[in-house]
Design an enzyme around this catalytic site. Structure first.
Site, short mmCIF file in Angstrom:
data_model
loop_
_atom_site.label_atom_id
_atom_site.label_comp_id
_atom_site.label_asym_id
_atom_site.label_seq_id
_atom_site.Cartn_x
_atom_site.Cartn_y
_atom_site.Cartn_z
N GLU A 1 -3.19 -26.60 -16.43
CA GLU A 1 -4.09 -27.63 -16.95
C GLU A 1 -5.28 -27.89 -16.05
O GLU A 1 -6.27 -28.50 -16.47
CB GLU A 1 -3.33 -28.93 -17.19
CG GLU A 1 -2.93 -29.68 -15.94
CD GLU A 1 -2.28 -31.01 -16.26
OE1 GLU A 1 -2.81 -32.03 -15.80
OE2 GLU A 1 -1.26 -31.04 -16.97
N GLU B 1 3.73 -27.92 -38.56
CA GLU B 1 4.31 -28.59 -39.71
C GLU B 1 3.46 -28.45 -40.97
O GLU B 1 3.93 -28.72 -42.08
CB GLU B 1 4.49 -30.09 -39.40
CG GLU B 1 5.53 -30.40 -38.35
CD GLU B 1 6.96 -30.21 -38.84
OE1 GLU B 1 7.14 -29.91 -40.03
OE2 GLU B 1 7.89 -30.36 -38.04
#
Length: 294
Positions: A111, A80
């Site tokens: 992960e 953004e």
């Protein structure tokens, strides 16, 4: 000891027997705890923002690294920044365990591999001028810890954002901690809920406040917006109008001359300058519009 993010929430016991309205009420009660937890970390967040500003001013970059929800939120915040503040894409970047495919489909096994996190950091060619924000709600994600260790070894500033008390063993590799303690989740272990909310709030502040400190906001207007679509073009026109007081046609004409750059159009109109001279004046004041106008 079991992480608080894995403990059961007494407020949501028997939630499957509740009415829809009761479930919504429980969400509201718990989400308020997330907001309060972030507020309690205000000083830590402010210090982290100052670290980011210093890094940007020295030519450094900001990286987020996480897995699952944490990784997705980091990528979201980074993505953004260019349209909102006209930053180059490399200035703020998000790294997620499992790569871009993990943005749409869970790649949970990644992960658990600290070596993958370290590898991702090496691939980005981190420098001591950069900042790495590791995001792990539980404070335990191996991928994130591997990335933090590698960044620390390189000499980069390391920040750890977690929703549990800062793990003592990480203090050797972490420069700064942000730890909003949100408590057990409504659905046990589902950290996309309160922990995700708290994480999003913190990331919003890190980049937005840093951009404000860098002069990319005037008053409360995103004067460095990149007008890349119809909505943002209309917003740019309104921003130019709000600062200069001209009518929509004059604002649109100035924006066209300024190649869509609202800040540049504002200086042209306010100072009666052509695009080249307006740009020179902005550069003289390091892009701070308030300094130019005052």
């Amino acid at each position: 000891m079991q992480s608080t993010t894995e403990q059961r929430n007494l407020n949501s016991i028997d939630i499957d027997l509740k009415s829809t309205s009761e479930i919504v009420r429980i969400f509201h009660e718990e989400d308020k705890k997330a907001v309060a937890a972030v507020e309690a970390e205000s000083d830590a967040i402010a210090d982290a923002i100052d670290l980011c500003v210093a890094a940007f001013q020295s030519g450094g970059r900001l990286f987020y690294v996480g897995a699952g929800t944490s990784g997705r939120l980091g990528v979201l915040d980074a993505s953004e920044c260019p349209p909102t503040f006209s930053t180059p894409p490399e200035m703020v970047q998000g790294i997620i365990a499992g790569g871009d495919v993990a943005l749409r489909r869970s790649v949970e096994g990644e992960e658990d591999k600290p070596e993958r996190g370290a590898e991702a950091i090496r691939e980005q060619q981190l420098t001591p001028q950069d900042i790495l924000v590791g995001i792990a709600s539980s404070g335990q994600t191996p991928y994130v810890i591997g990335a933090l260790k590698e960044a620390h070894a390189i000499g980069a500033t390391t920040i750890f954002l977690c929703c549990v008390p800062p793990p003592v063993h990480l203090k050797a590799w972490v420069t700064h901690f942000i730890a909003p303690i949100v408590g057990p989740e409504i659905i046990t272990g589902s950290t996309r809920l309160k922990a995700g909310t708290a994480t999003k709030l913190v990331l919003n502040m890190l980049t937005t406040a840093a951009m404000i400190k860098l002069g990319k906001v005037y008053n409360n207007l995103m004067v460095d917006v990149h007008a890349s679509n119809t909505k943002l073009v209309a917003r740019s026109i309104r921003i130019v109008q709000a600062v200069t007081g001209v009518d929509p046609a004059a604002a649109e004409a100035a924006l066209a001359q300024a190649n869509g750059q609202a800040k540049l159009a504002i200086v042209m109109l306010a100072k009666g300058l052509n695009p080249t001279d307006a740009s020179t004046l902005l550069e003289k004041h390091s892009g701070f519009l308030r300094q130019v106008l005052d």
